[in-house]
Design an enzyme around this catalytic site. Structure first.
Site, mmCIF file in Angstrom:
data_model
loop_
_atom_site.group_PDB
_atom_site.id
_atom_site.type_symbol
_atom_site.label_atom_id
_atom_site.label_comp_id
_atom_site.label_asym_id
_atom_site.label_seq_id
_atom_site.Cartn_x
_atom_site.Cartn_y
_atom_site.Cartn_z
ATOM 1 N N LYS A 1 -16.966 2.450 -0.912
ATOM 2 C CA LYS A 1 -16.120 1.347 -1.358
ATOM 3 C C LYS A 1 -16.888 0.033 -1.510
ATOM 4 O O LYS A 1 -16.803 -0.635 -2.551
ATOM 5 C CB LYS A 1 -14.950 1.152 -0.383
ATOM 6 C CG LYS A 1 -14.058 -0.025 -0.780
ATOM 7 C CD LYS A 1 -12.902 -0.233 0.192
ATOM 8 C CE LYS A 1 -12.076 -1.453 -0.208
ATOM 9 N NZ LYS A 1 -10.957 -1.693 0.705
ATOM 10 N N ASP B 1 -8.514 -13.773 -7.228
ATOM 11 C CA ASP B 1 -7.794 -12.764 -8.005
ATOM 12 C C ASP B 1 -6.535 -12.280 -7.280
ATOM 13 O O ASP B 1 -6.032 -11.197 -7.564
ATOM 14 C CB ASP B 1 -8.704 -11.577 -8.323
ATOM 15 C CG ASP B 1 -9.246 -10.905 -7.070
ATOM 16 O OD1 ASP B 1 -9.122 -11.488 -5.983
ATOM 17 O OD2 ASP B 1 -9.796 -9.799 -7.173
ATOM 18 N N ASP C 1 -2.147 -8.616 -6.043
ATOM 19 C CA ASP C 1 -3.607 -8.487 -6.037
ATOM 20 C C ASP C 1 -4.095 -7.737 -7.260
ATOM 21 O O ASP C 1 -3.501 -6.741 -7.670
ATOM 22 C CB ASP C 1 -4.073 -7.732 -4.789
ATOM 23 C CG ASP C 1 -4.622 -8.680 -3.741
ATOM 24 O OD1 ASP C 1 -5.264 -9.664 -4.127
ATOM 25 O OD2 ASP C 1 -4.397 -8.436 -2.551
#
Length: 1301
Positions: A1057, A1216, A988
């Site tokens: 976040k 991604d 990742d």
């Protein structure tokens, strides 16, 4: 009239070539006339010319000749008067010049998306200056042109419809006079303004090279630095208010008109390479004509085109593609005279014939038994005059059935030695990122599949038969339930009802179609009749009946159901069209030759799949073409067709009130009801099933699901993408670039591209689709068992609807307080919402698990395409590796590889990553943790439901369990390094959007925060931002800020976040505040009275922290946002080209409402992607930064895919997140880092700036208002702005362990 009379009566004048088409080839007099016509050059369109109007039939030609001559004289007189009025040379020309003229040097290829060249800054600024000398030269040239026009009066080309020509000339004269008066007014106003100012001197500057296209001239913005002055005070006082140059005025008119032509608003996006517009009107007519062609209803298609051609306003809705389709219909009939008439109509409409028109003419000549060679030669001559060649015809046209053979027959009739020239070698993409990849300096052996040639052929045959059948029936995973007597009875009852529904729907459908067929004398009226004849009547009925089971118990929006039905009809029609055109055998023949590249038992392996597919197709260049011409239907047409089918369902499908007692069936009620409901503040139409039907379906518990073949994974390797129109499935229509329903600008933009520029994108999509998969059976069986046992929400397996909360009972007669009544209503609404959500989630899981169970013993493939930003997606919508944790857990690579020396360690790292327990630890610490909890790992693998259940506490529980089983198998094998693993290991990106921003801006601090720099342990950008916010909060708390004091102890990683993650994708402060508010509400101890103030305060600190940490990021993001705002304000959509040269345009436009009338209700279709509307400035500017970053991360992924393929590495991605075997993780990581550095070593921002300047420098405002000119100047300054970048060394990325981990 006999042939002799025809020859004798026309002996006194040359024969038109249309008349020659009607004569037999044996008449000597006719041959003389033909030879005479060849020498005549008066009629450039002589081959297909008519000497009468297409509107009025040619009757009594001799009687009407005096009248025709009189009308022709009227036309000539009107034209001479117009020329005299437009070119007055007797008026004394003054030396007056226009103020604020811009002479922008125009690059010939500025329309090309691939052209990144633009004028240097000095030349560009110089081109904005005023040029007296250039204007004087232009004026002299205009005077000479005017004199020439007086001495050489124009002669009209044709005398067809002379009265209409007179009206047209009069209208043009009035419009031009009006424009002249407006410009004179502007000149007087500007000169009056300039005469009041003191002008010391006149500055003259030389312009650069003259533009290749006329008149890119506009008024220059008045800046504070310099005062424009182009004439002396004496000239201004003497001539400003009275004398002015007529030639200059006309030059300005032409310049203004040319600027409007050169201006490329968003509407230009709906034009193809030939200039054909594809607005809703054009697409509707084209779809109608093609549908008529499919059902061989030539008369209806011809009448439709003629109806639109006869009226000038409707004629504008026709493009050359529509005429060519009609010509091809007449070619099948061998009617050359009708094709000649259509060529005349094309000329009359002001269009230029395309290759399709000449293809139809030559095909028709080939079908004729005794077509004169002279006629064919004249067609070749006209073809060349229009700039085409025979080679172009065979290269660019799409052939069906025997069309190629008929054209070759016509060619050989005049040139028996003709042979097609070999096509030149395919150009290589010149992007520096892939130039080495395609150069093949060193011998390359590309990887193969693990299947032999015969196996691949057998799989292709299975896939082909599946797509030919359109649909596939599979067993539901609920089939394992025991069948009771009640279930059998209900299933039989449903079967009887469906048989009755089928009969009633079939009768109603045929009556409806017969009604639409109507009177043949009114066949020019466009309606749904041709679209109801594309398939067999029973197929429409099957589509309607199959859709009933998909309607949820709480109903579905009419628009959604109608769109689904319309799309299913279109998909079936596209497949039927390819079958009818006999493409199946050709595709099969080419695919059999293509898979020799992929089979493990063949030697061929030095071609890319696309290259080999193109090579094979060229070698089999006879017969029909593989490229399809699927013209997508307009969105409103799909909805209109689907709405009429829904109307039939509502009125014809009925059910007895008492389903338990068939003997008492007397009263029937509708199965579906149309009603209205509110969503937000909008009232929408709903289709809701009757509760009796819902109960009947529930009790029957049917175990068969029916899907379209295009939603299933393929059982053979997909067709490689060779162009924007061909790839993926064999017959099912698939778009290379998925987009909003009805948007066409993306496809047109791709087709305008240079073919070699798309090769990297096509090859990467092909490589992703060629990855073979299989099912992890033990994990699938475990999930199905929980699914059939009431599910488990913690494990993301939705429970059945029987577990939904019960509806509270409400007694209208009960005496309850208003407050209690309000609470009860809210609870009822919540129960309904919850039930709808549970049904949706349950059905989604049912589809995914049922498809996985259907292919459990097979190998399958996921063909890929992309969205308009370049992000790739699997085409099957339900079951794929982009799905949830449950779906990913049941997928394995079909080809296994040994773990090797480091493979087992990578499995352990992957396991710990899935748990989410050690995100801040080093790789060594993660491996040590896996060894520490190995007993829990083995227990989870052996006893997943009865053991300690360690795996259930992971972030991704099902993938964690699958990885536990893989590790258990590996360590229990004799030699773990030789254990064959099929398990995909993920790597990742660490906040990948911010990684791209940090690399673009070369931010040192930002790069370190997102792991672009090598570190001992991974850096967590979310924790870093939370720490920075906490420092700001402490500082404010010490200053006595109350909300900062209240937030003490509540600032953590979880709170910030989501906002940090999405700020890179364009989230605003308003959206960020809502995100933080939601997080704070989840904290039990936080005082709820201060949530709003706290969220407002924290979001300010988050943005301030990001600005301080990512200095270049905010500057780049602001530049992208402001550039998009000014571009959209100028009237254009934002376009750019990725580093791999993929063209991208944002489809955000002002919403247009289209009213669609139907028997059920009138639908207001909200269309926000219509490129004929002005861009939506807010959406364009907010979406540009995230879309640009998405285009960069997709470019990085595609580069990694290509170079992994050349290295023999299995590679797939979820944006991604990159997947490969444990054995090849090290190789993939190396390629991933190298391609990231290569990508950002390119001048991405500089190239973007150059492209935007070159693209939008011609958006000069036509009305010359000062504000718009200022906006234009500000836009050009902003687009050409050089952004400052930091000093981060990109090469350090190659050494970063946690860049992707």
């Amino acid at each position: 009239m006999s042939i002799l009379r025809l020859c004798s009566s026309r002996s006194s004048r040359p024969a038109t070539l249309r008349e020659l088409l009607l004569l037999p080839s044996g008449c000597h007099r006719c041959l003389q006339l033909r030879r005479h016509s060849v020498r005549s050059s008066e009629l450039p369109w002589g081959f297909f010319r008519r000497n009468y109007s297409s509107i009025i039939p040619k009757k009594n030609v001799g009687k009407d000749q005096p009248c025709e001559k009189t009308r022709l004289l009227q036309v000539l007189e009107a034209r001479m008067q117009q020329l005299q009025a437009d070119n007055i040379t007797e008026v004394k020309c003054t030396e007056v010049q226009f103020v604020n003229r811009i002479n922008v040097t125009h690059d010939e290829s500025h329309n090309s998306t691939n052209n990144l060249t633009f004028l240097p800054d000095q030349e560009f600024k110089k081109s904005l200056n005023l040029s007296t000398e250039a204007f004087v030269e232009e004026k002299i040239a205009k005077e000479q042109m005017g004199k020439k026009c007086h001495t050489e009066p124009a002669i009209p080309k044709t005398a067809s419809a002379p009265r209409k020509w007179i009206e047209k000339l009069d209208k043009e004269k009035r419009n031009k006079t009006r424009r002249q008066l407006n410009i004179v007014k502007k000149i007087k106003e500007s000169l009056q303004l300039s005469s009041t100012k003191s002008v010391t001197s006149a500055k003259t500057t030389e312009t650069g090279s003259k533009s290749t296209s006329k008149g890119n001239v506009a008024k220059a913005p008045v800046t504070h630095g310099a005062r424009p002055s182009v004439m002396s005070n004496r000239e201004a006082k003497s001539n400003a208010l009275h004398d002015f140059s007529v030639e200059g005025i006309l030059a300005e008119v032409e310049n203004l008109d040319q600027q409007l032509i050169n201006w490329e608003p968003s509407a230009k996006l709906l034009e193809d390479q030939e200039g054909n517009r594809y607005g809703d009107a054009q697409r509707s007519i084209l779809s109608y004509v093609e549908a008529c062609a499919f059902i061989n209803d030539l008369d209806r298609a011809h009448q439709c085109v003629m109806f639109h051609h006869r009226i000038l306003t409707r004629r504008k809705q026709l493009n050359i593609k529509i005429y060519s389709v009609l010509m091809q219909l007449w070619a099948k009939k061998g009617s050359l005279s009708q094709i000649g008439n259509l060529f005349s109509l094309v000329e009359e409409a002001g269009l230029k014939p395309n290759l399709g028109c000449y293809m139809a003419a030559l095909e028709c000549m080939g079908r004729m038994e005794n077509c004169s060679p002279h006629v064919i030669e004249r067609c070749f001559q006209q073809l060349k005059e229009d700039g085409f060649t025979i080679q172009d015809l065979f290269k660019n046209c799409v052939f069906h059935k025997d069309e190629r053979e008929m054209i070759m027959k016509a060619i050989w009739a005049v040139d028996p030695e003709f042979q097609l020239q070999p096509e030149p070698e395919v150009e290589i993409c010149q992007s520096p990122l892939v130039k080495h990849f395609y150069s093949k300096i060193e011998p390359i052996k590309y990887p193969k599949l693990h299947l032999c040639l015969e196996q691949l052929k057998e799989r292709f045959d299975r896939q082909l038969s599946r797509e030919q059948e359109d649909t596939i029936s599979i067993s539901s995973v609920e089939a394992t339930k025991p069948i009771t007597e009640k279930m059998k009875r209900m299933r039989n009852r449903l079967a009887d009802l469906r048989a009755k529904w089928h009969k009633s729907l079939l009768q109603a459908f045929r009556e409806f179609k017969f009604h639409l067929a109507g009177d043949r004398s009114c066949s020019w009226k466009m309606n749904l009749y041709p679209y109801l004849c594309l398939l067999d009547d029973k197929e429409y009925v099957d589509i309607m009946i199959q859709s009933i089971a998909n309607i949820p118990p709480n109903g579905e929006a009419l628009l959604t159901i109608a769109k689904e039905l319309g799309n299913r009809v279109y998909n079936k029609y596209s497949i039927r069209k390819k079958i009818k055109n006999e493409m199946v055998d050709k595709i099969k023949q080419i695919y059999y030759a293509y898979i020799e590249l992929l089979a493990k038992d063949t030697e061929l392996n030095n071609f890319l799949p696309r290259e080999h597919m193109v090579k094979v197709e060229k070698e089999m260049n006879l017969g029909l073409s593989l490229l399809g011409e699927d013209s997508p239907w307009p969105h409103f047409l799909i909805i209109d067709l689907g709405t009429h089918l829904v109307d039939l369902m509502v009125h014809e499908i009925k059910i007895p009130m008492n389903t338990q007692s068939p003997s008492q069936e007397r009263k029937f009620i509708p199965v579906l009801y149309h009603m209205y409901s509110f969503r937000s503040n909008k009232q929408i139409g709903f289709i809701k099933p009757h509760p009796i039907l819902t109960e009947l379906l529930s009790q029957a518990a049917e175990t068969t699901l029916i899907f379209d073949s295009c939603v299933m994974p393929m059982v053979c390797a997909p067709i490689p993408w060779t162009s924007p129109r061909f790839g993926a499935y064999i017959l099912a229509p698939t778009k290379l670039m998925r987009c909003v329903e009805g948007a066409l600008q993306h496809q047109l933009l791709l087709e305008k591209c240079k073919s070699s520029d798309l090769h990297p994108v096509l090859d990467s999509l092909t490589q992703l689709g060629n990855c073979a998969w299989k099912v992890n059976k033990p994990i699938l069986d475990l999930i199905i068992s929980i699914f059939n046992d009431k599910g488990n929400e913690k494990l993301e397996i939705p429970p059945p609807l029987s577990e939904a909360p019960h509806m509270p009972k409400y007694d209208p007669k009960a005496d309850i307080s208003p407050a209690a009544k309000s609470v009860l209503k809210k609870k009822i609404a919540w129960v309904r919402k919850r039930a709808a959500e549970m049904h949706s989630l349950r059905m989604d899981a049912l589809y995914k698990l049922s498809i996985a169970n259907h292919v459990r013993d097979d190998i399958f493939w996921f063909p890929h395409n992309m969205d308009f930003r370049g992000r790739t997606y699997p085409c099957p919508p339900y079951f794929n590796h982009l799905g949830s944790d449950v779906t990913r857990a049941v997928l394995l690579f079909a080809e296994g590889k040994p773990l090797g020396e480091h493979g087992l360690n990578w499995l352990k790292v992957h396991l710990v990553n899935l748990t989410g327990f050690k995100k801040k630890c080093s790789l060594k610490d993660r491996i040590d943790y896996a060894d520490k909890v190995m007993d829990d790992i083995l227990d989870s693998a052996d006893n997943p439901l009865t053991g300690r259940k360690w795996w259930m506490n992971a972030d991704e529980p099902w993938q964690t369990l699958a990885c536990c089983k893989e590790i258990a198998h590996a360590i229990r094998s004799p030699d773990p390094s030789k254990y064959i693993s099929y398990f995909p290991v993920h790597q990742d990106g660490s906040c990948n959007g911010l990684q791209h921003y940090a690399a673009l801006g070369r931010d040192v601090i930002g790069a370190a925060s997102v792991n672009l720099m090598p570190e001992e342990v991974p850096q967590d950008v979310y924790s870093a931002v939370a720490q920075q916010v906490e420092e700001f909060r402490k500082r404010d708390a010490e200053k006595g800020v109350k909300i900062a004091q209240i937030l003490e102890g509540f600032i953590n990683r979880k709170v910030v976040k989501q906002t940090v993650m999405t700020v890179v994708y364009g989230v605003t402060r308003f959206g960020g505040r809502l995100q933080i508010e939601k997080r704070l509400k989840e904290v039990e101890d936080f005082p709820k009275d201060h949530v709003w103030d706290a969220s407002h305060y924290v979001v300010q600190l988050v943005f301030s922290s990001l600005t301080e940490m990512f200095t270049g990021t905010r500057e780049i993001q602001d530049w992208l946002t402001q550039s998009a705002r000014l571009i959209s304000k100028s009237g254009s959509s934002v376009e750019w080209v990725t580093p791999l040269r993929l063209p991208i345009v944002q489809p955000y436009h002002r919403t247009r409402t289209t009213l669609l009338r139907s028997n059920l209700q009138n639908l207001n279709l909200q269309i926000s992607h219509d490129a004929t509307q002005r861009p939506d400035t807010v959406k364009q500017k907010n979406a540009f930064p995230p879309n640009f970053i998405h285009s960069l991360d997709s470019t990085h992924m595609m580069l990694t895919a290509l170079y992994c393929y050349s290295a023999g590495v299995t590679f797939v991605s979820v944006h991604d997140c990159f997947w490969t075997h444990a054995f090849t993780v090290d190789v993939m990581n190396k390629v991933c880092r190298e391609q990231f550095v290569a990508l950002h070593s390119q001048p991405i921002l500089q190239d973007l700036s150059k492209f935007l300047v070159n693209k939008y420098r011609y958006n000069i405002p036509a009305d010359r208002k000062s504000k718009k000119l200022q906006d234009y100047q500000r836009m050009m300054e902003l687009l050409s702005k050089e952004l400052k970048i930091g000093e981060f060394d990109l090469e350090k990325v190659k050494e970063s362990t946690y860049f992707f981990s």
